[in-house]
Structure formats: C-alpha cells, structure tokens
Design an enzyme around this catalytic site. Sequence first.
Site, PDB file in Angstrom:
ATOM      1  CG  HIS A   1      -0.258  -0.272   2.524  1.00 56.77           C
ATOM      2  ND1 HIS A   1       0.640   0.618   3.075  1.00 56.77           N
ATOM      3  CD2 HIS A   1      -0.305  -1.323   3.389  1.00 56.77           C
ATOM      4  CE1 HIS A   1       1.085   0.153   4.214  1.00 56.77           C
ATOM      5  NE2 HIS A   1       0.537  -1.045   4.433  1.00 56.77           N
TER       6      HIS A   1
ATOM      7  CG  HIS B   1       4.210  -1.621   2.100  1.00 53.37           C
ATOM      8  ND1 HIS B   1       2.918  -2.066   2.009  1.00 53.37           N
ATOM      9  CD2 HIS B   1       4.762  -2.273   3.154  1.00 53.37           C
ATOM     10  CE1 HIS B   1       2.689  -2.961   2.961  1.00 53.37           C
ATOM     11  NE2 HIS B   1       3.789  -3.104   3.677  1.00 53.37           N
TER      12      HIS B   1
ATOM     13  N   GLY C   1       9.122   1.720   8.631  1.00 55.28           N
ATOM     14  CA  GLY C   1       8.073   2.698   8.928  1.00 55.28           C
ATOM     15  C   GLY C   1       7.871   2.890  10.420  1.00 55.28           C
TER      16      GLY C   1
ATOM     17  CG  ASP D   1       5.081  -2.017  12.011  1.00 55.67           C
ATOM     18  OD1 ASP D   1       4.266  -2.751  12.568  1.00 55.67           O
ATOM     19  OD2 ASP D   1       4.966  -1.661  10.831  1.00 55.67           O
TER      20      ASP D   1
ATOM     21  CB  VAL E   1       1.505   6.609   4.655  1.00 54.48           C
ATOM     22  CG1 VAL E   1       0.515   7.069   3.584  1.00 54.48           C
ATOM     23  CG2 VAL E   1       2.923   7.004   4.276  1.00 54.48           C
TER      24      VAL E   1
ATOM     25  CB  SER F   1      -2.407  -1.710   8.348  1.00 58.57           C
ATOM     26  OG  SER F   1      -2.263  -3.080   8.665  1.00 58.57           O
ATOM     27  CB  SER F   2      -0.953  -5.684   4.779  1.00 59.07           C
ATOM     28  OG  SER F   2       0.185  -5.079   4.211  1.00 59.07           O
ATOM     29  NE  ARG F   3      -2.044  -8.730  10.933  1.00 58.57           N
ATOM     30  CZ  ARG F   3      -0.724  -8.732  11.167  1.00 58.57           C
ATOM     31  NH1 ARG F   3      -0.074  -7.586  11.300  1.00 58.57           N
ATOM     32  NH2 ARG F   3      -0.055  -9.866  11.272  1.00 58.57           N
TER      33      ARG F   3
HETATM   34  P1  AMP Z   1       4.934  -4.970   6.588  1.00 57.62           P
HETATM   35  O1  AMP Z   1       4.716  -5.379   5.174  1.00 57.62           O
HETATM   36  O2  AMP Z   1       3.658  -4.742   7.358  1.00 57.62           O
HETATM   37  O3  AMP Z   1       5.920  -5.837   7.304  1.00 57.62           O
HETATM   38  O4  AMP Z   1       5.600  -3.538   6.517  1.00 57.62           O
HETATM   39  C1  AMP Z   1       6.798  -3.312   5.830  1.00 57.62           C
HETATM   40  C2  AMP Z   1       7.331  -1.953   6.195  1.00 57.62           C
HETATM   41  O5  AMP Z   1       6.377  -0.955   5.847  1.00 57.62           O
HETATM   42  C3  AMP Z   1       7.585  -1.807   7.704  1.00 57.62           C
HETATM   43  O6  AMP Z   1       8.804  -1.099   7.899  1.00 57.62           O
HETATM   44  C4  AMP Z   1       6.399  -1.020   8.158  1.00 57.62           C
HETATM   45  O7  AMP Z   1       6.643  -0.246   9.327  1.00 57.62           O
HETATM   46  C5  AMP Z   1       6.163  -0.115   6.958  1.00 57.62           C
HETATM   47  N1  AMP Z   1       4.781   0.387   6.956  1.00 57.62           N
HETATM   48  C6  AMP Z   1       3.652  -0.349   7.089  1.00 57.62           C
HETATM   49  N2  AMP Z   1       2.573   0.466   7.110  1.00 57.62           N
HETATM   50  C7  AMP Z   1       3.031   1.731   7.006  1.00 57.62           C
HETATM   51  C8  AMP Z   1       2.407   3.026   6.987  1.00 57.62           C
HETATM   52  N3  AMP Z   1       1.086   3.179   7.068  1.00 57.62           N
HETATM   53  N4  AMP Z   1       3.200   4.110   6.871  1.00 57.62           N
HETATM   54  C9  AMP Z   1       4.560   3.974   6.785  1.00 57.62           C
HETATM   55  N5  AMP Z   1       5.205   2.789   6.792  1.00 57.62           N
HETATM   56  C10 AMP Z   1       4.449   1.686   6.913  1.00 57.62           C
END
Ligand code: AMP
Length: 291
Positions: free
Chosen positions: A34, A37, A147, A150, A176, A185-187
């Site tokens: 999204h 990312h 990001g 987290d 973001v 969030s992917s969730r």
């Molecule tokens: P994930 O795919 O959830 O493991 O996230 C991959 C990276 O994207 C991690 O460093 C997250 O912190 C970052 N990330 C996820 N959601 C967001 C967001 N809304 N804004 C900024 N970074 C994000």
Amino acid sequence: MEIVKSRQQMVAIAREVQRANRSIGFVPTMGALHEGHLSLMREARAQCDTLVVSIFVNPTQFGPAEDFTNYPRDLDRDAALLASEQVDYLFAPTASDVYPPEFSTYVTVEGLSEQLEGASRQGHFRGVATVVAILLNIVRPDVAFFGQKDAQQAAVLKRMVRDLAFDTRVVVLPIVREESGLALSSRNAYLTDEQKRAATVLHRGLSRASRAHREGERSAECLIQIVSETIAAEPLARIDYISLNDAEDFQPLVQVENRPALLAVAVYIGKTRLIDNMVLGVTQKKDAAAV
Ligand code: AMP
C-alpha cells in the site's frame, strides 16, 4: 525489474552491485503493498542507486493463533506495483530459502522486545529480528528503510543493527494515513466498510491525547485515559493495550518528561488487530530555546 527467488542469486546480485560501486537501498515487506510501503520505496529510490524490495511473509514472527495462513498475499499485483515504482530487484524467497533445514539460530534484542507488542505477541520480535538479520546478510544494503507505523520494530532493528555491527544505516519514515486518519496497513484488507469507519477511532484517540499533551497534560494515566475513553466509545473496538513509553528505550512512563514519549495502541476491530502510535514530542519553551 528483476524478480529474484533464491538466496544465492540475491547474494550474487548484491555483490555485483557493490563491485560497481553502486549503493543499495532496501525495503523489507510482507507484501500486500500500500502507499505506506511505497513511501519507503520512494525515499529509498531518492537516496540510493539500486533499490531492492523483499516480500516475505515471515512465519517466525506470527504466533500460533495469529493470521499467518490468512495474511493477504498477491505477488502478481505487488510485482506490478513495484515495477511502476522503479524497483530494480524484487526478492521473493521461499520459506526454505530463508530458513534452511535444521535452522537453529535466532536473534533476540533484549530490553526493547518485551513491552507493548512483545508482551501481546510472544516471540514476535525474535522472529522479526532474525528474519531481518538474514535479509540484511543476503541483500547487504547501505540503507534499510522502515516505517514508524511499527515504532517498536524500528527501535528493535536499529538496536540490532548497531549491536551486531551490520554495515547498514537504518532510516525510519513517518506513518502514512488515509484521509480519515486510519494508518495504512495490509491488515486493513480484513475490514468491512463499517469496521474501517470504526477503526478511525485509534487515530482519534491518539490525536486527542496528543492535543492534551500540547496543552500541558503530562500524566501518563490522564493521557492514556483520554485514548481509552475515546476508543471505548466505539462499540466495534476492543482495546488490547494503550501504553505510554519512552520513545527510545521503551520503558513505561508515569509522567512525560523532557524526552520524546511514544503513545501506542493495539485495538481489535472485530477479529482484526490494528496498531497505531504517535510521538509526543518535547515542546521547547521559546526563551529556553533562545539561550
Ligand atoms: P509490513 O509489510 O507490514 O511488514 O511492513 C513493511 C514496512 O512498511 C515496515 O517497515 C512497516 O513499518 C512499513 N509500513 C507499514 N505500514 C506503514 C504506513 N502506514 N506508513 C509507513 N510505513 C508503513
């Protein structure tokens, strides 16, 4: 964009890029990409010569009752998005490539991994630190981008990179959000429209507390209470935790002092567990800043 599936191939590419004296920027993800990312990738693109993105849904960071099996996966869609962001290499390894047979080495970052997410999700940060250590050794990036969404993960990884002398600089970028305030969030893909509306309560609660902090409130109990009352008013929301911790060492706070504090929440909307946070900064007094 080249899609790289094996560890050996990725190591060989990284070596070649380094030999050509080109810097490597790296964004590790679990896919279902999204704009959050993509914001990391755009910054990596701006700072580095070569951009590597990994997509790997890491089994070791999920608890047995968590959503590893159902986690959204769509490699074709993600690959198309990455190609349009001028990503050079998509590293999408299989689980057995990341964790070879009889894998038995884990990384634990003590002191930062036990609170908040670590308390709710036993073993989570051990899984995160281990997989990121492996990925950093394979990709050998000059800069890795994470990001603030987290926040504790970013702190754990910064500490790991420093302690274990990885030759990588860690950059942490802002959260973001949708216009509604909901952190991407992917969730969020699990949420119905009604649940998505309800989920905006996380940001509303944090924002109210942040405003109270700006207006002088320093008591952790009062700030947490503001978030708690706001979220409790949303019938679809169930609080996992609301916590105020030092933004660097993650120790729980009774009072916000002259250091940045992290106000963090984890909330279930239906069965979906969402996290969000806000940093309560240090507000400089004008006359003090002038000294
Ligand atoms: P994930 O795919 O959830 O493991 O996230 C991959 C990276 O994207 C991690 O460093 C997250 O912190 C970052 N990330 C996820 N959601 C967001 C967001 N809304 N804004 C900024 N970074 C994000």
